[in-house]
Design a protein around this motif. Structure first.
Motif, PDB file in Angstrom:
ATOM      1  N   THR A 191      -8.951  12.290   6.942  1.00 58.77           N
ATOM      2  CA  THR A 191      -8.517  11.565   6.817  1.00 58.77           C
ATOM      3  C   THR A 191      -8.780  10.843   5.456  1.00 58.77           C
ATOM      4  OG1 THR A 191     -11.584  11.316   6.088  1.00 58.77           O
ATOM      5  CG2 THR A 191     -10.989  11.364   8.441  1.00 58.77           C
ATOM      6  N   ASP A 192      -7.933   9.814   5.297  1.00 55.47           N
ATOM      7  CA  ASP A 192      -8.403   8.613   3.824  1.00 55.47           C
ATOM      8  C   ASP A 192      -8.833   7.568   4.347  1.00 55.47           C
ATOM      9  OD1 ASP A 192      -7.438   8.110   1.726  1.00 55.47           O
ATOM     10  OD2 ASP A 192      -4.732   7.853   2.572  1.00 55.47           O
ATOM     11  N   TRP A 193      -9.298   6.736   3.857  1.00 54.45           N
ATOM     12  CA  TRP A 193      -9.852   5.966   3.406  1.00 54.45           C
ATOM     13  C   TRP A 193      -8.902   4.765   2.704  1.00 54.45           C
ATOM     14  CZ3 TRP A 193     -14.150   4.268   6.522  1.00 54.45           C
ATOM     15  CH2 TRP A 193     -14.953   5.583   6.376  1.00 54.45           C
ATOM     16  N   ILE A 194      -9.250   3.908   3.046  1.00 53.19           N
ATOM     17  CA  ILE A 194      -7.993   2.684   2.685  1.00 53.19           C
ATOM     18  C   ILE A 194      -8.284   1.297   2.259  1.00 53.19           C
ATOM     19  CG2 ILE A 194      -6.096   4.199   2.782  1.00 53.19           C
ATOM     20  CD1 ILE A 194      -5.586   2.005   5.534  1.00 53.19           C
ATOM     21  N   ASP A 195      -7.688   0.455   1.510  1.00 57.11           N
ATOM     22  CA  ASP A 195      -7.682  -1.401   1.921  1.00 57.11           C
ATOM     23  C   ASP A 195      -9.527  -1.443   1.622  1.00 57.11           C
ATOM     24  OD1 ASP A 195      -5.356  -0.666   1.297  1.00 57.11           O
ATOM     25  OD2 ASP A 195      -5.012  -2.016   3.752  1.00 57.11           O
ATOM     26  N   TYR A 196      -9.781  -1.311   0.566  1.00 59.07           N
ATOM     27  CA  TYR A 196     -11.312  -1.489   0.541  1.00 59.07           C
ATOM     28  C   TYR A 196     -11.710  -3.146   0.282  1.00 59.07           C
ATOM     29  CZ  TYR A 196     -16.726  -1.934  -1.746  1.00 59.07           C
ATOM     30  OH  TYR A 196     -17.324  -2.607  -2.025  1.00 59.07           O
ATOM     31  N   THR A 197     -12.279  -3.150   0.909  1.00 59.88           N
ATOM     32  CA  THR A 197     -12.758  -4.969   0.104  1.00 59.88           C
ATOM     33  C   THR A 197     -14.060  -5.418  -0.113  1.00 59.88           C
ATOM     34  OG1 THR A 197     -10.578  -5.540   1.133  1.00 59.88           O
ATOM     35  CG2 THR A 197     -12.249  -6.935   0.141  1.00 59.88           C
ATOM     36  N   ASN A 226      -5.423  -5.258  -2.663  1.00 60.35           N
ATOM     37  CA  ASN A 226      -5.297  -4.330  -4.248  1.00 60.35           C
ATOM     38  C   ASN A 226      -4.788  -5.730  -4.923  1.00 60.35           C
ATOM     39  OD1 ASN A 226      -2.716  -4.283  -3.175  1.00 60.35           O
ATOM     40  ND2 ASN A 226      -2.295  -2.046  -3.624  1.00 60.35           N
ATOM     41  N   GLY A 227      -4.332  -6.907  -4.967  1.00 56.81           N
ATOM     42  CA  GLY A 227      -3.329  -7.700  -5.882  1.00 56.81           C
ATOM     43  C   GLY A 227      -4.427  -8.398  -7.100  1.00 56.81           C
ATOM     44  N   SER A 251     -13.244 -10.523   4.922  1.00 59.83           N
ATOM     45  CA  SER A 251     -13.430 -10.510   3.435  1.00 59.83           C
ATOM     46  C   SER A 251     -11.940 -11.266   2.349  1.00 59.83           C
ATOM     47  CB  SER A 251     -12.993  -8.876   3.291  1.00 59.83           C
ATOM     48  OG  SER A 251     -11.768  -8.251   4.488  1.00 59.83           O
ATOM     49  N   ASP A 252     -12.391 -10.645   1.591  1.00 56.89           N
ATOM     50  CA  ASP A 252     -11.082 -11.274   0.720  1.00 56.89           C
ATOM     51  C   ASP A 252     -10.996 -10.188  -0.876  1.00 56.89           C
ATOM     52  OD1 ASP A 252     -10.062 -13.182  -1.766  1.00 56.89           O
ATOM     53  OD2 ASP A 252      -9.715 -14.201   0.691  1.00 56.89           O
ATOM     54  N   ASP A 253      -9.929  -9.888  -0.860  1.00 55.61           N
ATOM     55  CA  ASP A 253     -10.181  -9.945  -2.376  1.00 55.61           C
ATOM     56  C   ASP A 253     -10.192  -9.533  -4.017  1.00 55.61           C
ATOM     57  OD1 ASP A 253      -7.767 -10.640  -3.426  1.00 55.61           O
ATOM     58  OD2 ASP A 253      -6.464  -8.586  -3.825  1.00 55.61           O
ATOM     59  N   PHE A 283     -11.146   0.738   5.880  1.00 52.32           N
ATOM     60  CA  PHE A 283     -10.634   0.686   7.062  1.00 52.32           C
ATOM     61  C   PHE A 283     -10.390   3.136   6.625  1.00 52.32           C
ATOM     62  CE2 PHE A 283      -8.542  -3.610   5.981  1.00 52.32           C
ATOM     63  CZ  PHE A 283      -9.495  -3.643   7.683  1.00 52.32           C
ATOM     64  N   LEU A 284     -10.352   3.286   7.739  1.00 56.13           N
ATOM     65  CA  LEU A 284     -10.112   4.713   7.948  1.00 56.13           C
ATOM     66  C   LEU A 284      -8.794   4.912   8.832  1.00 56.13           C
ATOM     67  CD1 LEU A 284     -12.814   7.407   7.794  1.00 56.13           C
ATOM     68  CD2 LEU A 284     -10.346   7.872   9.673  1.00 56.13           C
ATOM     69  N   GLU A 285      -8.396   5.947   8.184  1.00 53.97           N
ATOM     70  CA  GLU A 285      -7.016   6.476   9.058  1.00 53.97           C
ATOM     71  C   GLU A 285      -7.173   7.553   8.853  1.00 53.97           C
ATOM     72  OE1 GLU A 285      -3.185   3.183   8.130  1.00 53.97           O
ATOM     73  OE2 GLU A 285      -3.269   5.284   6.448  1.00 53.97           O
ATOM     74  N   GLY A 286      -6.806   8.473   9.797  1.00 55.43           N
ATOM     75  CA  GLY A 286      -6.994   9.621  10.400  1.00 55.43           C
ATOM     76  C   GLY A 286      -6.184  10.487  11.137  1.00 55.43           C
TER      77      GLY A 286
END
Length: 369
Positions: free
Chosen positions: A270-276, A124-125, A311-313, A168-171
């Motif tokens: 669930t929570d979706w995080i850090d999408y790139t 997210n930078g 991947s890369d932001d 990433f999915l955190e569950g």
């Protein structure tokens, strides 16, 4: 002059490599970049609420930008957790500073903006930099990154890196604990975890579309071996070469988790995080980079686009501004064993190649009608 810049690039790399800082904590890294720019007489802007900075040289209304990511990973190295530049961001900083050094005394009819961005590893930078206007009025954006030896060997350079998309999915599973002698009285979270693992192995998409889905974390149970745990946590790593395919995978995973929740009569949150996002490479920007690469390393070392599931932001910049023409240049450096390996190493002679390639790319882009 050239030999002096080459030595400076190596000296800068040694500093950044020796003093890594993790995402959003790159305070001394930012200070060091600022002091280097001060020594060059280059003006720059810092932010009062985040690390990183932006420098500019040249004049004109049109802006060409170059981005370097500046953070390190937090990982175990020789049995100790520490900040570590195993992704090569220390090299990226040094190459971009080197390109600036090669260009700063040239007559440039366009402004060249150098973005030293924090928190790429957090994904997210770049969004923080976008919010602070770093790509306002930018027409072309270039990035640079060392590549593993399987992709490029030392001296080889690619005009584009076709990164994949990742999320990433955190569950969390909430069932009901039970005594080991009375399993019928509970809702076994471990059974649910096994169902999730089997689910992931049975999700299929076209074999012509590279993708992967896998569990990367499972936690359940405590020290008492006679208790069947009702709660557990897990994480899933999803990747695809295409942004739309990743979206399809996410939708499928959500539906299947709902089915498993109903089957086992448990709650799965669930929570979706850090999408790139995956790369949106500009053919125009890549062509300019390709011309520069041929001049620096020759036709035989000018390679095709590198396709990687990494991947890369960097690619949030083009998602934000669809008119932005962008590409990330891949630098061969005999890098082994691989990116993010705690003992990653490479041929440091690649640093000057990367700096000269970037400088030549920017020069060609600035002179483009």
């Amino acid at each position: 002059m050239v030999s002096n810049i080459k030595q400076m690039i190596h000296d800068w790399f040694q500093y950044f490599h020796s003093y890594p800082e993790i995402s959003w904590k790159e305070v001394e890294t930012t200070n060091k970049i600022g002091s280097i720019l001060d020594s060059m007489g280059v003006t720059y802007h810092r932010f009062n609420d985040v690390t990183g900075l932006v420098a500019e040289i040249g004049t004109g209304d049109e802006v060409i930008a170059v981005r370097a990511d500046i953070d390190a990973l937090w990982q175990e190295v020789d049995g100790k957790f520490q900040a570590n530049h195993s992704c090569g961001h220390d090299a990226n900083i040094s190459m971009v500073l080197g390109a600036l050094a090669y260009l700063k005394d040239e007559k440039l009819t366009k402004r060249i903006r150098f973005i030293f961005q924090p928190a790429e590893e957090k994904g997210n930078g770049s969004e923080a930099m976008i919010e602070r206007g770093v790509i306002d009025n930018v027409s072309y954006l270039f990035g640079v990154h060392l590549r593993p030896i399987e992709e490029l060997t030392f001296g080889q350079v690619s005009p584009a890196i076709q990164h994949g998309a990742a999320v990433f999915l955190e569950g969390k599973i909430q069932g009901e604990d039970a005594h080991g002698a009375r399993p019928h009285q509970g809702k076994n979270a471990i059974d649910v975890l096994f169902s999730i693992q089997q689910l992931l192995k049975n999700i299929y998409f076209s074999p012509f579309e590279p993708y992967s889905i896998k569990l990367t974390k499972v936690q359940a149970g405590g020290e008492s071996l006679n208790i069947i745990p009702g709660s557990a946590s897990f994480a899933i790593d999803l990747r695809a070469q295409n942004n739309s395919v990743l979206a399809e995978i996410q939708e499928r995973v959500e539906k299947e988790l709902e089915t498993i929740s109903a089957l086992h009569e448990v709650t799965i949150s669930t929570d979706w995080i850090d999408y790139t996002p995956g790369a949106e490479v500009s053919a125009d920007a890549a062509a300019i980079a390709g011309e520069a690469i041929r001049e620096v390393v020759g036709d035989s070392n000018t390679m095709p686009t590198v396709v990687t599931s990494g991947s890369d932001d960097f690619h949030f910049y083009t998602i934000h501004d669809t008119n932005l023409k962008a590409t990330m240049i891949g630098i061969g450096a005999d890098l082994v064993p691989g990116l993010h390996h705690p003992q990653m190493e490479f041929n440091h002679e690649a640093l000057d190649i990367g700096a000269r390639t970037l400088a030549k790319t920017i020069e060609k882009c600035a002179n483009k009608n």
